[in-house]
Write an enzyme that holds these catalytic residues in place. Structure first.
Site, PDB file in Angstrom:
ATOM      1  N   GLY A 113       0.823  -1.204   0.000  1.00 37.86           N
ATOM      2  CA  GLY A 113       0.000   0.000   0.000  1.00 37.86           C
ATOM      3  C   GLY A 113       0.855   1.250   0.000  1.00 37.86           C
ATOM      4  O   GLY A 113       0.558   2.216   0.705  1.00 37.86           O
ATOM      5  N   ALA A 148       1.769   3.457  -2.544  1.00 31.85           N
ATOM      6  CA  ALA A 148       1.705   4.461  -3.613  1.00 31.85           C
ATOM      7  C   ALA A 148       1.180   5.816  -3.149  1.00 31.85           C
ATOM      8  O   ALA A 148       1.497   6.850  -3.736  1.00 31.85           O
ATOM      9  CB  ALA A 148       0.849   3.952  -4.764  1.00 31.85           C
ATOM     10  N   GLY A 182      -0.671   8.204   0.444  1.00 35.12           N
ATOM     11  CA  GLY A 182      -0.963   8.319   1.863  1.00 35.12           C
ATOM     12  C   GLY A 182       0.186   7.935   2.774  1.00 35.12           C
ATOM     13  O   GLY A 182       1.346   8.299   2.541  1.00 35.12           O
ATOM     14  N   ILE A 183      -0.130   7.190   3.819  1.00 34.33           N
ATOM     15  CA  ILE A 183       0.866   6.780   4.803  1.00 34.33           C
ATOM     16  C   ILE A 183       1.952   5.939   4.156  1.00 34.33           C
ATOM     17  O   ILE A 183       3.134   6.104   4.449  1.00 34.33           O
ATOM     18  CB  ILE A 183       0.196   6.001   5.954  1.00 34.33           C
ATOM     19  CG1 ILE A 183      -0.739   6.925   6.740  1.00 34.33           C
ATOM     20  CG2 ILE A 183       1.247   5.391   6.882  1.00 34.33           C
ATOM     21  CD1 ILE A 183      -1.628   6.195   7.725  1.00 34.33           C
ATOM     22  N   ASN A 240       1.116  -2.305   5.272  1.00 33.66           N
ATOM     23  CA  ASN A 240       0.351  -1.083   5.465  1.00 33.66           C
ATOM     24  C   ASN A 240      -0.974  -1.062   4.707  1.00 33.66           C
ATOM     25  O   ASN A 240      -1.894  -0.358   5.092  1.00 33.66           O
ATOM     26  CB  ASN A 240       1.228   0.100   5.015  1.00 33.66           C
ATOM     27  CG  ASN A 240       0.442   1.377   4.859  1.00 33.66           C
ATOM     28  OD1 ASN A 240       0.018   1.989   5.829  1.00 33.66           O
ATOM     29  ND2 ASN A 240       0.218   1.793   3.607  1.00 33.66           N
ATOM     30  N   TYR A 251     -14.488  -4.035   8.629  1.00 30.91           N
ATOM     31  CA  TYR A 251     -13.190  -3.373   8.764  1.00 30.91           C
ATOM     32  C   TYR A 251     -12.650  -3.543  10.185  1.00 30.91           C
ATOM     33  O   TYR A 251     -11.486  -3.910  10.389  1.00 30.91           O
ATOM     34  CB  TYR A 251     -13.330  -1.888   8.428  1.00 30.91           C
ATOM     35  CG  TYR A 251     -12.060  -1.095   8.618  1.00 30.91           C
ATOM     36  CD1 TYR A 251     -11.032  -1.157   7.678  1.00 30.91           C
ATOM     37  CD2 TYR A 251     -11.889  -0.276   9.731  1.00 30.91           C
ATOM     38  CE1 TYR A 251      -9.865  -0.430   7.849  1.00 30.91           C
ATOM     39  CE2 TYR A 251     -10.730   0.451   9.908  1.00 30.91           C
ATOM     40  CZ  TYR A 251      -9.717   0.375   8.960  1.00 30.91           C
ATOM     41  OH  TYR A 251      -8.560   1.095   9.139  1.00 30.91           O
ATOM     42  N   ALA A 310     -13.390  -5.817  12.366  1.00 30.86           N
ATOM     43  CA  ALA A 310     -13.060  -7.228  12.614  1.00 30.86           C
ATOM     44  C   ALA A 310     -11.705  -7.582  12.016  1.00 30.86           C
ATOM     45  O   ALA A 310     -10.908  -8.301  12.628  1.00 30.86           O
ATOM     46  CB  ALA A 310     -14.149  -8.126  12.043  1.00 30.86           C
ATOM     47  N   ASP A 347      -5.648  11.315   8.084  1.00 32.14           N
ATOM     48  CA  ASP A 347      -6.161  12.035   6.928  1.00 32.14           C
ATOM     49  C   ASP A 347      -5.639  11.436   5.631  1.00 32.14           C
ATOM     50  O   ASP A 347      -4.809  12.013   4.932  1.00 32.14           O
ATOM     51  CB  ASP A 347      -5.739  13.508   7.021  1.00 32.14           C
ATOM     52  CG  ASP A 347      -6.484  14.373   6.024  1.00 32.14           C
ATOM     53  OD1 ASP A 347      -7.483  13.899   5.458  1.00 32.14           O
ATOM     54  OD2 ASP A 347      -6.065  15.526   5.812  1.00 32.14           O
ATOM     55  N   THR A 348      -6.129  10.236   5.298  1.00 30.10           N
ATOM     56  CA  THR A 348      -5.709   9.542   4.077  1.00 30.10           C
ATOM     57  C   THR A 348      -6.887   9.358   3.136  1.00 30.10           C
ATOM     58  O   THR A 348      -8.034   9.256   3.564  1.00 30.10           O
ATOM     59  CB  THR A 348      -5.109   8.162   4.404  1.00 30.10           C
ATOM     60  OG1 THR A 348      -6.099   7.369   5.071  1.00 30.10           O
ATOM     61  CG2 THR A 348      -3.894   8.288   5.302  1.00 30.10           C
TER      62      THR A 348
END
Length: 268
Positions: free
Chosen positions: A18, A20, A22-23, A98, A160, A162, A196-197
């Site tokens: 993950g 590319a 955001g975080i 991530n 989500y 869970a 804030d993503t």
């Protein structure tokens, strides 16, 4: 700081899922700024991933970063991505799992389970196999991204929540002291508060909007906190990074909480 857990990105080969936007993108940039030898980042977002790779190669030089288009919920694609890194560098020093999505609608919820939990398990097991000292590896570190919602009870986004609870449980159970002594691979869980993503808003569902409307920390705060945790946290530890504040070690609280719950079985 416990010297046994002291870690630096310098000279390391690192994989980020993950990565590319955001975080994830923030982590890739930060790792390269800390002189990581090579950072491979996986994502399905081809345009964003390619643009980030171009930016990083221009700034840091050839071979320092590599975008690999990969749907991590597809085990074959994930295995191929790992093979690409290992074929090139013959080693792997750290993995940050991530990638996450919030798809709750009927017909799509399985993708949330596949990406958030199943792929995290698969990636963790692959990373352990490659890095573990008792298999010829040099040890390393795995960061698995859970969420603050794994520690809370709420009716919003049940799938989500869970998956993130499952990530917390899996990571804590696989990261035993005995396992670390044998493998020299630290497995650490990070519970992120609302951040804030874009992925919180990417899917127009009521549940994702409810999560997105919560007070959110800056991406830079999450990235800085994760880099702090990876540099010093012990295997099997759990950390909260939320509210633009420094990481908080909640390992004792989590263990005591589950111990209290497990005591209920004494009455069965």
């Amino acid at each position: 700081m416990d010297n046994e857990n002291s870690w630096s990105a310098e000279g390391k080969v690192i994989l980020v899922t993950g990565g590319a936007v955001g975080i994830g993108a923030g982590l890739v940039r930060s790792l390269l700024c800390m002189n990581a030898m090579h950072v491979a980042f996986l994502d399905v977002l081809e345009r964003e991933g390619g643009a980030l790779e171009g930016e990083l190669l221009n700034k840091f030089g050839a071979l320092r970063a590599k975008f690999i288009k990969c749907d991590i919920s597809d085990e074959e694609q994930l295995s191929t991505a790992y093979s690409q890194v290992l074929d090139k560098y013959r080693r792997l020093d750290a993995v940050i799992n991530n990638a996450a999505v919030i798809w709750e609608k009927e017909g799509f919820y399985k993708k949330t389970v596949d990406i958030n939990f199943t792929a995290t398990v698969t990636s963790t097991l692959k990373a352990l196999e490659v890095m573990k000292a008792d298999n010829g590896g040099s040890g390393g570190v795995i960061i698995n991204m859970s969420s603050l919602v794994a520690l809370q009870q709420n009716t919003h986004s049940p799938v989500y929540r869970a998956t993130k609870t499952a990530v917390l449980q899996f990571s804590n159970h696989i990261a035993t002291h005995e396992s670390y002594e044998r493998t020299k691979v630290r497995v650490i869980t990070v519970c992120l508060g609302p951040t804030d993503t874009g992925h919180l808003l990417r899917h127009n569902s009521k549940d994702s909007q409810n999560l997105a409307q919560e007070d959110r920390q800056r991406v830079t705060s999450a990235v800085t906190g994760i880099m702090d945790v990876i540099s010093r946290a012990g295997s099997g530890s759990t950390w909260i990074i939320a509210g633009d504040k420094p990481p908080v070690d909640v390992t004792k609280n989590v263990r005591e909480g589950f111990q209290t719950i497990s005591m209920a079985t004494d009455f069965l």
